[in-house]
Design an enzyme around this catalytic site. Structure first.
Site, mmCIF file in Angstrom:
data_model
loop_
_atom_site.group_PDB
_atom_site.id
_atom_site.type_symbol
_atom_site.label_atom_id
_atom_site.label_comp_id
_atom_site.label_asym_id
_atom_site.label_seq_id
_atom_site.Cartn_x
_atom_site.Cartn_y
_atom_site.Cartn_z
ATOM 1 N N THR A 99 0.981 -1.000 -0.343
ATOM 2 C CA THR A 99 0.278 0.398 -0.146
ATOM 3 C C THR A 99 0.925 1.124 0.094
ATOM 4 O O THR A 99 2.113 1.139 0.287
ATOM 5 C CB THR A 99 -0.862 -0.443 0.937
ATOM 6 O OG1 THR A 99 -1.992 -1.468 1.386
ATOM 7 C CG2 THR A 99 -1.446 1.735 1.933
ATOM 8 N N ARG B 248 -14.667 -8.258 0.154
ATOM 9 C CA ARG B 248 -13.489 -7.227 1.041
ATOM 10 C C ARG B 248 -13.639 -5.588 1.639
ATOM 11 O O ARG B 248 -12.200 -5.438 0.600
ATOM 12 C CB ARG B 248 -12.493 -8.608 1.518
ATOM 13 C CG ARG B 248 -11.236 -8.020 3.103
ATOM 14 C CD ARG B 248 -10.607 -6.659 2.468
ATOM 15 N NE ARG B 248 -9.322 -7.016 3.655
ATOM 16 C CZ ARG B 248 -8.505 -6.106 3.590
ATOM 17 N NH1 ARG B 248 -7.830 -5.434 2.574
ATOM 18 N NH2 ARG B 248 -7.737 -6.091 4.868
HETATM 19 N N1 ASP Z 1 -3.751 -2.188 4.780
HETATM 20 C C1 ASP Z 1 -4.151 -2.627 3.234
HETATM 21 C C2 ASP Z 1 -5.173 -3.554 4.012
HETATM 22 O O1 ASP Z 1 -5.475 -4.433 5.080
HETATM 23 C C3 ASP Z 1 -3.206 -3.300 3.266
HETATM 24 C C4 ASP Z 1 -1.323 -2.768 3.324
HETATM 25 O O2 ASP Z 1 -0.948 -1.701 4.019
HETATM 26 O O3 ASP Z 1 -0.857 -3.055 1.980
HETATM 27 O O4 ASP Z 1 -6.043 -3.017 2.756
#
Ligand code: ASP
Length: 339
Positions: A205, A233
Site C-alpha cells: 500500500t 472485502r
Molecule cells: N492495509 C491494506 C489493507 O488491508 C493492505 C496494505 O497495507 O498493503 O487493505
C-alpha cells in the site's frame, strides 16, 4: 541632502528590510512530507542492489513531487494527491498499477484522502476502472456531499468528474498474479501470524502525509488491499480513523499492514486521540499503538505521520517498510529495511 543624511536613510532602509525578512521567517510555518510504500517481511538478502536502487529512485521521485509543491506554497492536499499519483502509476507498489489480486483474480482498489484543516475526507472502495483512485477520493471530498463511495456508483461519479478511466486489465502485473497463485496453494494455513514471516505478504500500500507552509495537515492512502481478499472485502485504507486520518490539531497519519487489525483498533484515530487527550508526542503515541497494542494482537504493519510542528514518524513492527521523508530543515531520507 547631505552625505550624513543619505547615510542615515540608507541605514534605516537596511534595518527595515532585515526586519521584514525576519518577520517572514517567523511567520513561515515548518513544512514537510512523509511517504510509505508498504510494510512487510523484507529481508535485505532477498533484494539485489539494482532492485533496491529502483525502489529508492521511485520513492525519491514521489517525495520530490510532493515537496516541490509544498516548497512553492502549495497545499498539503495537493502535495498528498500528486505524490500518491506517482506511486499509483508505478507497478512497484500495491496501489493503482501493480495492485494485488482478489481471490477471483480481479483488482479492487481502495483510497482515502483527508484534510486536517476542516476534517473533510473523501474515500472510495472496490474500484476496478479508475486509473488513480486517490484522484477520485479527492473528488468525493471536494465535489460531493459524501465521504465514501463504492463500486459502480463511485465509478459513475468518476466519469462525471472526468477522471481517467482504464480497462480493468490495466492493473494487471505478472508478479502480483504469481503471488496470488502461490498464496492460493498455501491457503490451508490458518495461523495469521504467518503474515509476518511470509514474504508474499508484503503490504505494498502507498501513503503520504504532509504539512504545508500554512500549517495545514493532510493524509492520503491508496491500495489494492490484500492478496486473495474475498467477498468484496474492504480494508482499513478507506476507513477514516483506521488507515487514514488528519487533524490540524494533532497530526496526519497513513497506515499500511493487515487491514483488519487496523480497523478493529481504529489505529490512526487512536494515535491522534492519544496526542489530543493524553498529550503524548507523535512518536510516543505511534509507538504505543504500533509497537505495543498491535504487536500484542499480532497485527503486522506500520504508520507514517507528521504533526502540526513538522515532527515526523515512520514506525513499523515488521522487518521493513518502504519509506521516506523531506522536511524544510534540510533533512531527508529514503529507507526500506530496519535500521
Ligand atoms: N492495509 C491494506 C489493507 O488491508 C493492505 C496494505 O497495507 O498493503 O487493505
Amino acid at each position: 541632502m547631505n552625505k550624513t543624511k543619505i547615510f542615515i536613510l540608507l541605514l534605516l532602509s537596511l534595518a527595515l528590510i532585515t526586519c521584514s525578512v525576519q518577520e517572514d521567517k517567523t511567520n513561515q510555518h515548518n513544512f514537510g512530507i512523509v511517504i510509505h510504500g508498504g510494510a512487510g517481511s523484507m529481508e535485505k538478502a532477498n533484494y539485489t542492489a539494482k532492485q533496491i536502487t529502483v525502489y529508492e529512485k521511485k520513492l525519491n521521485e514521489a517525495i520530490e513531487t510532493g515537496y516541490s509543491i509544498l516548497d512553492k506554497g502549495g497545499s498539503s492536499i495537493e502535495a498528498v494527491e500528486q505524490t500518491i499519483v506517482v506511486l499509483e502509476n508505478s507497478p512497484l507498489f500495491n496501489a493503482g498499477k501493480g495492485a494485488v489480486f482478489t481471490s477471483n483474480g480481479l483488482n479492487e482498489l481502495d483510497a482515502a484522502i483527508m484534510d486536517g484543516s476542516n476534517l473533510n475526507a473523501g474515500t472510495v472502495a472496490g474500484i476496478t476502472t479508475v486509473k488513480n483512485p486517490i484522484k477520485l477520493a479527492r473528488a468525493v471530498m471536494e465535489n460531493s456531499k459524501h465521504v465514501m463511495m463504492i463500486g459502480d456508483g463511485a465509478e459513475k461519479f468518476a466519469k462525471k468528474q472526468n477522471i481517467e478511466i482504464v480497462e480493468p486489465n490495466y492493473f494487471y502485473t505478472e508478479e502480483r498474479w504469481k503471488i496470488l497463485q502461490r498464496i492460493k496453494e498455501n491457503e490451508t494455513n490458518k495461523d495469521e501470524s504467518y503474515l509476518n514471516k511470509y514474504s508474499d505478504y508484503k503490504f505494498g500500500t502507498v501513503g503520504c502525509v504532509a504539512l504545508d507552509k500554512n500549517g495545514n495537515l493532510a493524509a492520503g492512502t491508496s491500495t489494492g488491499g490484500m492478496t486473495n481478499k474475498k467477498y468484496g472485502r474492504v480494508g482499513d485504507v478507506p476507513i477514516i480513523g483506521a488507515g487514514t486520518y488528519a487533524n490540524n490539531y494533532t497530526c496526519a497519519l497513513s497506515a499500511t499492514g493487515h487491514g483488519e487489525f487496523f480497523i478493529r483498533n481504529v489505529v490512526t484515530h487512536d494515535i491522534s486521540a492519544l496526542m489530543e487527550y493524553k498529550n503524548l508526542s507523535l512518536e510516543e503515541a505511534t509507538k504505543e499503538v504500533v509497537m505495543n497494542k498491535l504487536v500484542k494482537q499480532k497485527g503486522a504493519g506500520g504508520v507514517i505521520g507528521i504533526d502540526k510542528a513538522g515532527n515526523i514518524t515512520m514506525t513499523f513492527n515488521t522487518n521493513g517498510m518502504f519509506r521516506g521523508f523531506k522536511t524544510n530543515d534540510g533533512n531527508s531520507t529514503v529507507k526500506i529495511f530496519k535500521d
